[in-house]
Design a protein around this motif. Structure first.
Motif, mmCIF file in Angstrom:
data_model
loop_
_atom_site.group_PDB
_atom_site.id
_atom_site.type_symbol
_atom_site.label_atom_id
_atom_site.label_comp_id
_atom_site.label_asym_id
_atom_site.label_seq_id
_atom_site.Cartn_x
_atom_site.Cartn_y
_atom_site.Cartn_z
ATOM 1 N N SER A 96 0.849 -1.193 0.000
ATOM 2 C CA SER A 96 0.000 0.000 0.000
ATOM 3 C C SER A 96 0.883 1.241 0.000
ATOM 4 O O SER A 96 1.893 1.296 0.705
ATOM 5 N N ASN A 97 0.481 2.240 -0.779
ATOM 6 C CA ASN A 97 1.268 3.464 -0.840
ATOM 7 C C ASN A 97 0.337 4.654 -1.049
ATOM 8 O O ASN A 97 -0.461 4.663 -1.985
ATOM 9 N N TRP A 98 0.450 5.646 -0.150
ATOM 10 C CA TRP A 98 -0.373 6.854 -0.274
ATOM 11 C C TRP A 98 0.479 8.070 -0.659
ATOM 12 O O TRP A 98 0.095 9.211 -0.442
ATOM 13 N N SER A 99 1.651 7.804 -1.218
ATOM 14 C CA SER A 99 2.508 8.885 -1.707
ATOM 15 C C SER A 99 2.818 8.674 -3.189
ATOM 16 O O SER A 99 3.522 7.712 -3.543
ATOM 17 N N PRO A 100 2.336 9.565 -4.086
ATOM 18 C CA PRO A 100 1.424 10.671 -3.807
ATOM 19 C C PRO A 100 0.004 10.167 -3.557
ATOM 20 O O PRO A 100 -0.271 9.012 -3.839
ATOM 21 N N PRO A 101 -0.862 11.026 -3.006
ATOM 22 C CA PRO A 101 -0.729 12.478 -2.872
ATOM 23 C C PRO A 101 -0.046 12.939 -1.579
ATOM 24 O O PRO A 101 0.299 14.119 -1.481
ATOM 25 N N PHE A 102 0.139 12.039 -0.593
ATOM 26 C CA PHE A 102 0.723 12.488 0.672
ATOM 27 C C PHE A 102 2.247 12.479 0.589
ATOM 28 O O PHE A 102 2.823 12.108 -0.426
ATOM 29 N N THR A 103 2.908 12.876 1.680
ATOM 30 C CA THR A 103 4.320 13.259 1.625
ATOM 31 C C THR A 103 5.282 12.103 1.415
ATOM 32 O O THR A 103 6.408 12.309 0.957
ATOM 33 N N GLY A 104 4.896 10.871 1.764
ATOM 34 C CA GLY A 104 5.843 9.767 1.696
ATOM 35 C C GLY A 104 6.772 9.771 2.899
ATOM 36 O O GLY A 104 6.445 10.275 3.970
ATOM 37 N N GLY A 105 7.977 9.204 2.718
ATOM 38 C CA GLY A 105 8.921 9.127 3.819
ATOM 39 C C GLY A 105 8.544 8.103 4.864
ATOM 40 O O GLY A 105 8.935 8.239 6.038
ATOM 41 N N THR A 106 7.825 7.042 4.499
ATOM 42 C CA THR A 106 7.341 6.073 5.488
ATOM 43 C C THR A 106 8.513 5.445 6.236
ATOM 44 O O THR A 106 9.412 4.866 5.638
ATOM 45 N N HIS A 107 8.477 5.568 7.564
ATOM 46 C CA HIS A 107 9.608 5.225 8.428
ATOM 47 C C HIS A 107 9.369 3.959 9.241
ATOM 48 O O HIS A 107 10.261 3.120 9.375
#
Length: 417
Positions: free
Chosen positions: A252-263
């Motif tokens: 799952s990935n919400w970047s874009p539209p959100f900022t990303g950088g999942t830590h």
């Protein structure tokens, strides 16, 4: 070294339901990243000092630095893991001291093989293993060399297998690897997994958009599942029932539209929830304010974000300087504070936060503590702002919070929520 509670609590930028206990400059090395407390000793990886420190915190009101273990030249070990009588320390290039990364945005905005330019730099890459039977005298017993651009982070809570985010030659960036520690003196990699497009030596082609970075940050293991964070690549859930062949169940990935950088992807398995922190990677909110997500994983093949944790609002943190937003979560390690209802998060220039997730659709902030600015700057990069950047956290079973910062040392705090 420790500071008096009265003087330091008066200087806190903001505090609610978290009180000051003690402070340490970690033996005059106040640049801390990952911290783990084990049997009365705190082990702290450093951002700039290229090594790790050991602090005696059996009396948490009087922390005492008792050892510093240096790494080879140009090599940092900012992340580590401790269990049983062993410590695992990562090795990779000391990124923030390199000229090519004086503008830190270059590190986050493209793959590691693209951004890393100094092919002549000598540094160690791999995992070092130490015997800590005597905590004040860690003794190196093995080094697993992994040719490439180094290891980022490890998950290991004891036992046979450690899970590492590592760059190896032939890959665009960090991927996940499993290390067999059945004989700690002879560790070996037994399997790997990555996102499609990362294995360029295998002929894979990347469709990565400009300004984005797909890279394993680390995975947290719960039962037969690995929950991975991939920076701008989002999250994965993998079945590791057969460790020789991990199987991706969902991505799952919400970047874009959100900022990303999942830590960090923190599983709360008894509640079928996953708490996901997206790291702030730009100063002054240049690419927006990252979030901490609550994700329903009742069906691991189809994760669904259901809420985000409240963003600190008692101050305009975007104007404070430095980075504002999540960095890491307290990871519910064995032997630490463990809860499926309360989550702790570091929030960089907004300190540390504690959240109540009893209603996962409407999380509530319970407590926070924003330390004062660093007394001196270890970060030598141009225009590095002299503001707190609370980065990593460990919470013990009694609610003692160990909070690190790349310049401001170790704050020991008491959660009162």
């Amino acid at each position: 070294m420790s500071a008096s509670g009265s003087s330091s609590i008066a200087r806190a930028d903001s505090a609610k339901n978290i009180s000051f206990v003690a402070y340490s400059d970690q033996g005059a090395r106040p640049d801390g990243v990952q911290v783990i407390v084990h049997k009365g000793f705190a082990y702290v990886g450093h951002m700039f000092s290229d090594g790790f420190s050991v602090l005696d915190v059996r009396d948490p009101r009087r922390p005492e630095a008792v050892a510093f273990v240096p790494m080879p030249k140009n090599t940092r070990s900012h992340h580590l893991q401790v269990a049983d009588k062993l410590l695992l320390a990562i090795n990779g290039p000391s990124i923030w001291t390199l000229a090519q990364f004086q503008d830190q945005s270059k590190y986050f905005a493209s793959t590691l093989t693209t951004s890393f330019k100094d092919n002549e730099l000598a540094f160690a890459a791999g995992v070092r293993i130490y015997d800590i039977s005597v905590p004040s005298t860690p003794r190196e017993i093995a080094f697993l060399e992994i040719p490439g651009l180094g290891v980022n982070r490890i998950w290991w809570t004891g036992g046979r297998y450690a899970y590492v985010a590592v760059h190896e030659q032939g890959y665009t960036d960090h991927v996940m690897a499993v290390i067999d520690l059945s004989v700690p003196e002879r560790p070996e990699i037994v399997s790997r997994w990555w996102l499609p497009g990362q294995w360029i030596a295998g002929g894979e082609l990347s469709a990565l958009p400009a300004g984005k970075r797909h890279a394993a940050h680390h995975a947290i293991i719960a039962g037969d599942f690995a929950y991975g964070a991939w920076r701008d690549g989002g999250i994965t859930i993998h079945s590791i029932r057969d460790l020789s062949k991990p199987v991706m169940i969902s991505h799952s990935n919400w970047s874009p539209p959100f900022t990303g950088g999942t830590h960090t992807a923190l599983p709360l398995p008894e509640r079928n929830l996953l708490v996901v922190a997206d790291e702030a990677t730009t100063v002054n909110c240049a690419n927006g304010i990252p979030r901490i997500w609550v994700v329903d994983i009742r069906r691991p093949e189809s994760p669904v974000p259901i809420s985000t944790l409240p963003v600190p609002k008692e101050f305009d943190y975007c104007q404070k300087g430095g980075k504002f937003g999540p960095h890491n979560l307290h990871e519910n390690r064995p032997g630490s504070f463990q809860s499926s209802d309360i989550v702790f998060a570091t929030y960089l220039n907004a300190g540390v936060r504690a959240y109540d997730l009893r209603d996962p659709f409407q999380p509530v902030e319970l407590a926070h503590y924003v330390p004062p600015p660093p007394a001196r700057m270890i970060d030598s990069r141009p225009n590095a702002p002299a503001v707190v950047q609370s980065g990593d956290i460990f919470v013990d079973p009694e609610g003692l919070i160990y909070l690190t910062d790349p310049n401001a040392g170790l704050h020991i705090l008491q959660f009162e929520g």
